[in-house]
Design a protein around this motif. Structure first.
Motif, PDB file in Angstrom:
ATOM      1  N   SER A 123       0.818  -1.220   0.000  1.00  0.00           N
ATOM      2  CA  SER A 123       0.000   0.000   0.000  1.00  0.00           C
ATOM      3  C   SER A 123       0.853   1.273   0.000  1.00  0.00           C
ATOM      4  CB  SER A 123      -0.958   0.005   1.189  1.00  0.00           C
ATOM      5  OG  SER A 123      -0.231  -0.049   2.403  1.00  0.00           O
ATOM      6  N   TYR A 124       2.049   1.217   0.567  1.00  0.00           N
ATOM      7  CA  TYR A 124       2.949   2.374   0.616  1.00  0.00           C
ATOM      8  C   TYR A 124       3.528   2.690  -0.766  1.00  0.00           C
ATOM      9  CZ  TYR A 124       7.165   5.092   1.831  1.00  0.00           C
ATOM     10  OH  TYR A 124       8.153   6.044   1.895  1.00  0.00           O
ATOM     11  N   THR A 125       3.874   1.653  -1.527  1.00  0.00           N
ATOM     12  CA  THR A 125       4.528   1.863  -2.826  1.00  0.00           C
ATOM     13  C   THR A 125       3.580   1.729  -4.018  1.00  0.00           C
ATOM     14  OG1 THR A 125       5.227  -0.467  -2.830  1.00  0.00           O
ATOM     15  CG2 THR A 125       6.819   1.148  -1.998  1.00  0.00           C
ATOM     16  N   LYS A 126       2.386   1.226  -3.789  1.00  0.00           N
ATOM     17  CA  LYS A 126       1.421   0.990  -4.882  1.00  0.00           C
ATOM     18  C   LYS A 126       1.174   2.214  -5.774  1.00  0.00           C
ATOM     19  CE  LYS A 126      -3.145  -0.875  -5.815  1.00  0.00           C
ATOM     20  NZ  LYS A 126      -4.311  -1.548  -5.265  1.00  0.00           N
ATOM     21  N   PRO A 127       1.048   3.421  -5.202  1.00  0.00           N
ATOM     22  CA  PRO A 127       0.757   4.580  -6.068  1.00  0.00           C
ATOM     23  C   PRO A 127       1.915   5.040  -6.966  1.00  0.00           C
ATOM     24  CG  PRO A 127       0.312   5.074  -3.734  1.00  0.00           C
ATOM     25  CD  PRO A 127       1.012   3.772  -3.781  1.00  0.00           C
ATOM     26  N   ILE A 128       3.119   4.533  -6.736  1.00  0.00           N
ATOM     27  CA  ILE A 128       4.277   4.984  -7.513  1.00  0.00           C
ATOM     28  C   ILE A 128       4.194   4.435  -8.942  1.00  0.00           C
ATOM     29  CG2 ILE A 128       6.809   5.001  -7.695  1.00  0.00           C
ATOM     30  CD1 ILE A 128       6.860   4.392  -4.638  1.00  0.00           C
ATOM     31  N   PRO A 129       4.238   5.314  -9.960  1.00  0.00           N
ATOM     32  CA  PRO A 129       4.223   4.829 -11.339  1.00  0.00           C
ATOM     33  C   PRO A 129       5.497   4.024 -11.638  1.00  0.00           C
ATOM     34  CG  PRO A 129       3.989   7.235 -11.254  1.00  0.00           C
ATOM     35  CD  PRO A 129       4.270   6.769  -9.878  1.00  0.00           C
ATOM     36  N   VAL A 130       5.336   2.911 -12.342  1.00  0.00           N
ATOM     37  CA  VAL A 130       6.461   2.060 -12.724  1.00  0.00           C
ATOM     38  C   VAL A 130       6.511   1.976 -14.248  1.00  0.00           C
ATOM     39  CG1 VAL A 130       7.458  -0.262 -12.602  1.00  0.00           C
ATOM     40  CG2 VAL A 130       6.262   0.670 -10.607  1.00  0.00           C
ATOM     41  N   VAL A 131       7.636   2.415 -14.813  1.00  0.00           N
ATOM     42  CA  VAL A 131       7.851   2.322 -16.253  1.00  0.00           C
ATOM     43  C   VAL A 131       8.862   1.200 -16.471  1.00  0.00           C
ATOM     44  CG1 VAL A 131       8.674   3.505 -18.326  1.00  0.00           C
ATOM     45  CG2 VAL A 131       7.362   4.777 -16.602  1.00  0.00           C
ATOM     46  N   MET A 132       8.413   0.160 -17.185  1.00  0.00           N
ATOM     47  CA  MET A 132       9.281  -0.986 -17.454  1.00  0.00           C
ATOM     48  C   MET A 132      10.248  -0.643 -18.579  1.00  0.00           C
ATOM     49  SD  MET A 132       8.026  -3.196 -15.276  1.00  0.00           S
ATOM     50  CE  MET A 132       8.360  -4.898 -15.645  1.00  0.00           C
ATOM     51  N   LEU A 133      11.509  -1.091 -18.432  1.00  0.00           N
ATOM     52  CA  LEU A 133      12.532  -0.918 -19.457  1.00  0.00           C
ATOM     53  C   LEU A 133      12.892  -2.291 -19.987  1.00  0.00           C
ATOM     54  CD1 LEU A 133      14.974   1.487 -17.558  1.00  0.00           C
ATOM     55  CD2 LEU A 133      13.151   2.125 -19.126  1.00  0.00           C
ATOM     56  N   SER A 134      12.900  -2.434 -21.303  1.00  0.00           N
ATOM     57  CA  SER A 134      13.235  -3.741 -21.858  1.00  0.00           C
ATOM     58  C   SER A 134      13.905  -3.633 -23.210  1.00  0.00           C
ATOM     59  CB  SER A 134      11.970  -4.588 -22.012  1.00  0.00           C
ATOM     60  OG  SER A 134      12.292  -5.826 -22.609  1.00  0.00           O
ATOM     61  N   GLY A 135      14.759  -4.597 -23.488  1.00  0.00           N
ATOM     62  CA  GLY A 135      15.397  -4.689 -24.788  1.00  0.00           C
ATOM     63  C   GLY A 135      14.467  -5.306 -25.818  1.00  0.00           C
ATOM     64  N   LYS A 136      13.345  -5.864 -25.349  1.00  0.00           N
ATOM     65  CA  LYS A 136      12.368  -6.485 -26.253  1.00  0.00           C
ATOM     66  C   LYS A 136      11.218  -5.518 -26.498  1.00  0.00           C
ATOM     67  CE  LYS A 136      13.151 -10.882 -23.919  1.00  0.00           C
ATOM     68  NZ  LYS A 136      12.514 -11.806 -23.005  1.00  0.00           N
ATOM     69  N   ASP A 137      10.688  -5.539 -27.697  1.00  0.00           N
ATOM     70  CA  ASP A 137       9.563  -4.662 -28.011  1.00  0.00           C
ATOM     71  C   ASP A 137       8.324  -5.503 -28.310  1.00  0.00           C
ATOM     72  OD1 ASP A 137       8.200  -2.314 -28.433  1.00  0.00           O
ATOM     73  OD2 ASP A 137       8.834  -2.089 -30.512  1.00  0.00           O
TER      74      ASP A 137
END
Length: 175
Positions: A123-137
């Motif tokens: 619940s503490y970290t849930k609101p943080i936006p996460v942008v995934m980085l990947s070498g695959k598209d």
């Protein structure tokens, strides 16, 4: 016997970190310098300015990617904290709450999907936006990222502008 750093020592360390574009590492030294000499106006102003920068956590097992992300975003006025894997990232989330997380998918010990799920289940970290980085598209990777709770997906190698746009797009305005 080891002596504790002085006001000047902390101030010099803060300056050195800032010169290297490592504002996240400079902050604790400015805080200590400010505690040692609370009436130093210039230190208080620098500390306030640094605290007002948005904090980005960049998680990638590649030293090169972490450095590129860090240097680029520091140039645009962000504080950047880095982690080399998911375990280190989760430990850093116990210490500080970033405004956004850039998360590599392919990492040792714990992949980005597992880290993202863990972040989104708390619940503490849930609101943080996460942008995934990947070498695959791949479509499958993007869907899997969304299912893990990722906000967006950025394919490596990325251009500086694409990185900055992704960060700006997903940072929530301060309340």
């Amino acid at each position: 016997m080891r002596s504790h750093p002085t006001f000047e020592g902390h101030l010099n360390l803060a300056r050195a970190y800032l010169n290297l574009n490592h504002s996240a590492e400079a902050l604790p030294h400015l805080e200590k310098a400010s505690k040692l000499k609370p009436d130093e106006t210039i230190v208080k102003q620098a500390l306030e300015k640094l605290r007002n920068r948005r904090l980005i956590l960049a998680v990638d097992d590649s030293t090169t990617v972490r450095k590129i992300v860090s240097v680029t975003l520091e140039r645009y006025g962000y504080r950047v904290l880095t982690a080399m894997d998911g375990m280190q990232a989760l430990a850093k989330l116990d210490e500080q709450r970033p405004d956004l997380i850039l998360l590599d998918i392919t990492m040792p010990r714990m992949d980005g999907y597992q880290v993202c799920k863990t972040i989104k289940q708390n619940s503490y970290t849930k609101p943080i936006p996460v942008v995934m980085l990947s070498g695959k598209d791949g479509f499958f990777d993007k869907v899997k990222g969304k299912l893990a709770g990722a906000t967006d997906y950025l394919t490596k190698p990325f251009q500086e502008e694409a990185l900055v746009k992704a960060v700006e797009k997903h940072l929530k305005p301060r309340s």
